[in-house]
Design an enzyme around this catalytic site. Structure first.
Site, PDB file in Angstrom:
ATOM      1  N   LYS A   1     -35.311   3.181  25.329  1.00 35.27           N
ATOM      2  CA  LYS A   1     -36.035   4.207  26.096  1.00 35.27           C
ATOM      3  C   LYS A   1     -37.533   3.909  26.114  1.00 35.27           C
ATOM      4  CE  LYS A   1     -32.452   5.025  26.719  1.00 35.27           C
ATOM      5  NZ  LYS A   1     -31.160   4.601  26.191  1.00 35.27           N
TER       6      LYS A   1
ATOM      7  N   GLY B   1     -22.272  -1.553   1.646  1.00 40.09           N
ATOM      8  CA  GLY B   1     -21.379  -0.683   0.892  1.00 40.09           C
ATOM      9  C   GLY B   1     -19.928  -1.017   1.175  1.00 40.09           C
TER      10      GLY B   1
ATOM     11  N   ARG C   1     -18.958  -2.391  23.041  1.00 41.91           N
ATOM     12  CA  ARG C   1     -19.189  -2.537  21.597  1.00 41.91           C
ATOM     13  C   ARG C   1     -17.885  -2.279  20.860  1.00 41.91           C
ATOM     14  NH1 ARG C   1     -24.489  -2.594  20.120  1.00 41.91           N
ATOM     15  NH2 ARG C   1     -24.143  -1.551  18.125  1.00 41.91           N
TER      16      ARG C   1
ATOM     17  N   GLY D   1     -21.681  -7.343  32.605  1.00 40.76           N
ATOM     18  CA  GLY D   1     -21.295  -5.950  32.357  1.00 40.76           C
ATOM     19  C   GLY D   1     -22.272  -4.984  33.006  1.00 40.76           C
TER      20      GLY D   1
ATOM     21  N   HIS E   1     -39.601  28.340  40.266  1.00 37.78           N
ATOM     22  CA  HIS E   1     -39.934  27.592  41.490  1.00 37.78           C
ATOM     23  C   HIS E   1     -41.369  27.112  41.404  1.00 37.78           C
ATOM     24  CE1 HIS E   1     -40.075  26.395  45.662  1.00 37.78           C
ATOM     25  NE2 HIS E   1     -41.214  27.057  45.794  1.00 37.78           N
TER      26      HIS E   1
HETATM   27  P1  FAD Z   1     -24.922   2.884  14.054  1.00 35.48           P
HETATM   28  O1  FAD Z   1     -26.097   3.469  14.726  1.00 35.48           O
HETATM   29  O2  FAD Z   1     -24.394   1.590  14.531  1.00 35.48           O
HETATM   30  O3  FAD Z   1     -25.298   2.786  12.511  1.00 35.48           O
HETATM   31  C1  FAD Z   1     -24.451   2.244  11.563  1.00 35.48           C
HETATM   32  C2  FAD Z   1     -25.300   1.794  10.384  1.00 35.48           C
HETATM   33  O4  FAD Z   1     -24.429   1.449   9.335  1.00 35.48           O
HETATM   34  C3  FAD Z   1     -26.142   0.536  10.664  1.00 35.48           C
HETATM   35  O5  FAD Z   1     -27.431   0.702  10.139  1.00 35.48           O
HETATM   36  C4  FAD Z   1     -25.392  -0.570   9.919  1.00 35.48           C
HETATM   37  O6  FAD Z   1     -26.258  -1.594   9.463  1.00 35.48           O
HETATM   38  C5  FAD Z   1     -24.851   0.227   8.751  1.00 35.48           C
HETATM   39  N1  FAD Z   1     -23.664  -0.363   8.114  1.00 35.48           N
HETATM   40  C6  FAD Z   1     -22.524  -0.792   8.695  1.00 35.48           C
HETATM   41  N2  FAD Z   1     -21.650  -1.184   7.767  1.00 35.48           N
HETATM   42  C7  FAD Z   1     -22.249  -1.000   6.580  1.00 35.48           C
HETATM   43  C8  FAD Z   1     -21.861  -1.215   5.259  1.00 35.48           C
HETATM   44  N3  FAD Z   1     -20.641  -1.685   4.948  1.00 35.48           N
HETATM   45  N4  FAD Z   1     -22.740  -0.940   4.261  1.00 35.48           N
HETATM   46  C9  FAD Z   1     -23.981  -0.445   4.537  1.00 35.48           C
HETATM   47  N5  FAD Z   1     -24.404  -0.213   5.788  1.00 35.48           N
HETATM   48  C10 FAD Z   1     -23.543  -0.485   6.788  1.00 35.48           C
HETATM   49  N6  FAD Z   1     -26.464   6.449  22.583  1.00 35.48           N
HETATM   50  C11 FAD Z   1     -26.973   7.586  23.083  1.00 35.48           C
HETATM   51  O7  FAD Z   1     -26.428   8.649  22.806  1.00 35.48           O
HETATM   52  N7  FAD Z   1     -28.081   7.587  23.892  1.00 35.48           N
HETATM   53  C12 FAD Z   1     -28.704   6.436  24.233  1.00 35.48           C
HETATM   54  O8  FAD Z   1     -29.705   6.464  24.950  1.00 35.48           O
HETATM   55  C13 FAD Z   1     -28.205   5.219  23.725  1.00 35.48           C
HETATM   56  N8  FAD Z   1     -28.807   4.058  24.021  1.00 35.48           N
HETATM   57  C14 FAD Z   1     -28.333   2.896  23.489  1.00 35.48           C
HETATM   58  C15 FAD Z   1     -28.955   1.708  23.838  1.00 35.48           C
HETATM   59  C16 FAD Z   1     -28.492   0.514  23.331  1.00 35.48           C
HETATM   60  C17 FAD Z   1     -29.184  -0.763  23.697  1.00 35.48           C
HETATM   61  C18 FAD Z   1     -27.384   0.511  22.429  1.00 35.48           C
HETATM   62  C19 FAD Z   1     -26.894  -0.767  21.813  1.00 35.48           C
HETATM   63  C20 FAD Z   1     -26.744   1.684  22.091  1.00 35.48           C
HETATM   64  C21 FAD Z   1     -27.210   2.895  22.630  1.00 35.48           C
HETATM   65  N9  FAD Z   1     -26.581   4.103  22.350  1.00 35.48           N
HETATM   66  C22 FAD Z   1     -27.067   5.265  22.883  1.00 35.48           C
HETATM   67  C23 FAD Z   1     -25.414   4.177  21.463  1.00 35.48           C
HETATM   68  C24 FAD Z   1     -25.860   4.612  20.060  1.00 35.48           C
HETATM   69  O9  FAD Z   1     -26.813   3.699  19.594  1.00 35.48           O
HETATM   70  C25 FAD Z   1     -24.664   4.645  19.131  1.00 35.48           C
HETATM   71  O10 FAD Z   1     -23.673   5.500  19.667  1.00 35.48           O
HETATM   72  C26 FAD Z   1     -25.081   5.187  17.778  1.00 35.48           C
HETATM   73  O11 FAD Z   1     -26.086   4.406  17.206  1.00 35.48           O
HETATM   74  C27 FAD Z   1     -23.879   5.228  16.829  1.00 35.48           C
HETATM   75  O12 FAD Z   1     -24.288   5.791  15.627  1.00 35.48           O
HETATM   76  P2  FAD Z   1     -23.543   5.455  14.262  1.00 35.48           P
HETATM   77  O13 FAD Z   1     -24.338   6.145  13.208  1.00 35.48           O
HETATM   78  O14 FAD Z   1     -22.111   5.725  14.386  1.00 35.48           O
HETATM   79  O15 FAD Z   1     -23.678   3.877  14.077  1.00 35.48           O
HETATM   80  P1  NAD Z   2     -19.987  -0.265  28.562  1.00 36.98           P
HETATM   81  O1  NAD Z   2     -18.603  -0.002  28.135  1.00 36.98           O
HETATM   82  O2  NAD Z   2     -20.844   0.862  28.999  1.00 36.98           O
HETATM   83  O3  NAD Z   2     -19.990  -1.319  29.751  1.00 36.98           O
HETATM   84  C1  NAD Z   2     -19.436  -2.587  29.641  1.00 36.98           C
HETATM   85  C2  NAD Z   2     -19.114  -3.094  31.027  1.00 36.98           C
HETATM   86  O4  NAD Z   2     -18.767  -4.468  30.940  1.00 36.98           O
HETATM   87  C3  NAD Z   2     -17.919  -2.382  31.650  1.00 36.98           C
HETATM   88  O5  NAD Z   2     -18.268  -1.923  32.928  1.00 36.98           O
HETATM   89  C4  NAD Z   2     -16.838  -3.448  31.679  1.00 36.98           C
HETATM   90  O6  NAD Z   2     -15.967  -3.318  32.774  1.00 36.98           O
HETATM   91  C5  NAD Z   2     -17.667  -4.711  31.784  1.00 36.98           C
HETATM   92  N1  NAD Z   2     -17.006  -5.924  31.293  1.00 36.98           N
HETATM   93  C6  NAD Z   2     -16.212  -6.070  30.213  1.00 36.98           C
HETATM   94  N2  NAD Z   2     -15.839  -7.361  30.061  1.00 36.98           N
HETATM   95  C7  NAD Z   2     -16.412  -8.050  31.076  1.00 36.98           C
HETATM   96  C8  NAD Z   2     -16.423  -9.420  31.457  1.00 36.98           C
HETATM   97  N3  NAD Z   2     -15.748 -10.342  30.757  1.00 36.98           N
HETATM   98  N4  NAD Z   2     -17.121  -9.780  32.557  1.00 36.98           N
HETATM   99  C9  NAD Z   2     -17.822  -8.852  33.273  1.00 36.98           C
HETATM  100  N5  NAD Z   2     -17.847  -7.541  32.946  1.00 36.98           N
HETATM  101  C10 NAD Z   2     -17.154  -7.142  31.863  1.00 36.98           C
HETATM  102  O7  NAD Z   2     -20.645  -1.072  27.350  1.00 36.98           O
HETATM  103  P2  NAD Z   2     -22.155  -1.446  27.010  1.00 36.98           P
HETATM  104  O8  NAD Z   2     -23.022  -1.348  28.217  1.00 36.98           O
HETATM  105  O9  NAD Z   2     -22.065  -2.701  26.253  1.00 36.98           O
HETATM  106  O10 NAD Z   2     -22.573  -0.286  26.046  1.00 36.98           O
HETATM  107  C11 NAD Z   2     -21.783  -0.003  24.891  1.00 36.98           C
HETATM  108  C12 NAD Z   2     -21.813   1.451  24.589  1.00 36.98           C
HETATM  109  O11 NAD Z   2     -23.076   1.809  24.056  1.00 36.98           O
HETATM  110  C13 NAD Z   2     -21.665   2.350  25.811  1.00 36.98           C
HETATM  111  O12 NAD Z   2     -20.342   2.538  26.172  1.00 36.98           O
HETATM  112  C14 NAD Z   2     -22.258   3.617  25.323  1.00 36.98           C
HETATM  113  O13 NAD Z   2     -21.284   4.310  24.608  1.00 36.98           O
HETATM  114  C15 NAD Z   2     -23.358   3.143  24.403  1.00 36.98           C
HETATM  115  N6  NAD Z   2     -24.657   3.235  25.094  1.00 36.98           N
HETATM  116  C16 NAD Z   2     -25.067   4.454  25.532  1.00 36.98           C
HETATM  117  C17 NAD Z   2     -26.263   4.563  26.206  1.00 36.98           C
HETATM  118  C18 NAD Z   2     -26.686   5.907  26.704  1.00 36.98           C
HETATM  119  O14 NAD Z   2     -26.119   6.895  26.266  1.00 36.98           O
HETATM  120  N7  NAD Z   2     -27.657   5.992  27.605  1.00 36.98           N
HETATM  121  C19 NAD Z   2     -27.054   3.447  26.430  1.00 36.98           C
HETATM  122  C20 NAD Z   2     -26.588   2.220  25.996  1.00 36.98           C
HETATM  123  C21 NAD Z   2     -25.386   2.123  25.311  1.00 36.98           C
END
Ligand code: FAD
Ligand code: NAD
Length: 474
Positions: free
Chosen positions: A58, A122, A279, A188, A451
């Protein structure tokens, strides 16, 4: 200090750190174990979301929006800016500073709430013990009455386009380019592909997005996805649908890739390739063999509707379990589990979890799409309203998109709201509240909206459900 806790949380992402804070608030002696190493080599709490996900993406989306606006929005306001440039070190540095501020903030919150942090990997052992292996290899074991697994997720790697961190990158790599790639390939057209593809497109990269599925944004409502696709294409994102990557190879400073669609095989050369094809739940090294915790066919930790694994005192939340991979979903599960452990009534309503995609225009929705209602045979009414007829949106020069509301044909209960347009990430909240309170379109239609605001689009869409929108033909 005794190393026996009431609650140990493994993972300090938005699911785990929130669970730990809530558990501590409820008087439970709580520890949180996390292995994430920040850019400075030190422990960085906050998981994917704060370090390489929601927050940094963001930050870059906002910076790149400002830059893009100089040439694509300000001229319409009669303002011209010549020779605007991006200082890449400052651009990425600002993002890093925000990340540090927020990851450091979690450390402060842990201190304030008396959550004990542990730095290391962990592993759940039988009998609710957790073995922690530090980065130096040193091991210690702590135990608790309850263990919450919140290990999150990692990017899926394609075997024929392996991440090398330099040319073929995941989300973390695409948040840290040191210069704007001239040509960026994105595999993707999902949430990450669109958000990070937009960042680099706005800074001048030629972005080609390769999406395997024939439909754009299949999870969104089809009308909303159609408008979004048109806008993104106008902005210069070349989105290839029904296109599968066959191979990608880094050669010198380029990536040579081949993708296949209905017209055959196509070659493409790019400077960087972002692979964002989804993911997977991350459980590597998390569970000793005899814990009894089960994984499903997609590698996710199996839990019931109360996030319980079926093993006494072991719970799991966030991206590591079923349901959408969203930070707010994980956080709410974290709160609920802490409350269940404390004997209180936790609660997560999966039917009203909002989705937001932070592109321009933004996309947001909650509840069912029109396609889902058709498939389920639910009778419904539709109300829509375009931002082109909203004074505030026109004044902002951001009058693109619409609000679409779906309500039950007989009861008028709101079943879904879908938006594409300016600031819809904020507008969706009103609809989530209405849906959570089992509200009707009539309820929203009767509420006074200020508004001129963008929220009038929600009001008018609600009126439009009964064909009585004021500022458009019905
Ligand atoms: P994570 O955030 O993945 O955290 C897990 C933590 O556990 C990590 O720090 C990892 O190192 C640690 N861990 C794992 N295994 C172990 C272990 N065995 N011992 C110790 N530590 C460990 N979601 C939204 O809602 N809004 C968004 O705008 C958004 N934008 C995103 C943009 C990107 C580029 C990406 C990649 C994801 C985005 N997401 C967004 C998705 C969001 O980041 C995830 O849904 C969220 O972080 C999941 O939270 P979590 O706590 O389950 O796991
Ligand atoms: P995604 O599931 O949103 O999109 C992956 C896309 O890749 C899909 O449209 C799928 O059809 C396509 N795809 C899969 N295999 C392919 C291939 N071999 N060739 C071409 N296309 C292919 O996954 P993402 O963008 O990696 O994000 C992962 C998750 O992270 C999201 O589903 C979401 O839950 C979370 N996320 C959320 C936000 C947000 O809330 N704004 C932002 C980023 C990520």
């Amino acid at each position: 200090m005794s190393d026996k806790f009431d609650v140990i949380v493994i993972g300090a992402g938005p699911a785990g750190y929130v669970a730990a804070i809530r558990a501590a608030q409820l008087g439970l002696k709580t520890a949180c174990v996390d292995a994430f190493v920040g850019k400075d080599g030190k422990q960085a709490l906050g998981g994917t979301c704060l370090n390489v996900g929601c927050i940094p993406s963001k930050a870059l989306l906002d910076s790149s929006k400002q830059f893009y606006g100089l040439s694509h929005n300000l001229p319409a306001h009669g303002i011209s800016v010549k020779d605007a440039k991006v200082d890449m070190a400052a651009f990425i540095g600002r993002k890093d500073k925000i990340v540090k501020q927020f990851t450091g903030g979690i450390a402060q919150l842990f201190k304030a709430n008396k959550v004990t942090p542990f730095f290391g990997k962990g592993k759940l052992l039988k009998g609710n013990q957790v073995e922690i292996t530090g980065n130096d290899g040193a091991r210690q074991t702590i135990s608790a009455t309850n263990v919450i697994l919140a290990s999150g997720s990692v990017p899926i790697e394609l075997p024929f386009a392996k991440f090398d961190g330099k040319h073929i990158v995941d989300n973390a790599g695409a948040l840290d380019f040191t210069e704007v790639p001239k040509r960026l390939g994105v595999i993707g057209a999902g949430v990450i592909g669109l958000e990070l593809g937009s960042v680099w497109n706005r800074l001048g990269a030629e972005v080609t997005v390769i999406e395997a599925l024939p439909d754009f944004l299949g999870a969104a409502d089809a009308d909303i996805a159609k408008i979004a696709l048109k806008e993104f294409t106008k902005q210069g994102l070349a989105i290839k649908l029904g296109a599968k990557l066959a191979k990608a190879e880094a050669k010198k400073n380029e990536v040579h890739l081949t993708y296949e669609d209905k017209d055959g095989a196509h070659d493409l050369v790019v400077d960087k390739l972002l692979v964002a094809v989804g993911r997977r739940a991350y459980t590597d090294g998390l569970l000793a063999e005899d814990t009894g915790v089960k994984l499903d066919e997609r590698g996710r930790i199996v839990v019931d509707e109360h996030n319980h694994t079926g093993v006494d005192g072991v719970w799991a939340i966030g991206d590591a379990v079923r349901g959408p991979m969203l930070a707010h979903k994980g956080s709410e599960e974290g709160v609920a589990v802490a409350e269940w452990i404390a004997g209180k009534a936790g609660h997560v309503d999966f039917d009203t979890i909002p989705w937001v995609i932070y592109t321009e225009p933004e996309i947001a929705w909650a509840g069912k799409t029109e396609k889902q209602l058709k498939e389920e045979g639910v009778p419904y009414k539709v109300g829509t309203f375009p931002f082109a007829a909203i004074g505030r949106a026109v004044a902002m020069n951001e009058a693109v998109g619409q609000v679409k509301m779906l309500a039950h044909a007989e009861t008028d209960r709101i079943l879904g709201v879908h938006m594409v347009g300016p600031c819809v990430s904020e507008l969706i909240a009103e609809c989530v509240v209405a849906m959570e309170f089992k509200g009707s379109s009539e309820d929203l239609a009767r509420i006074v909206h200020a508004h001129p605001t963008l929220s009038e689009a929600v009001h008018e869409a609600a009126l439009s459900v009964d064909k009585r929108a004021i500022h458009k033909g019905n």
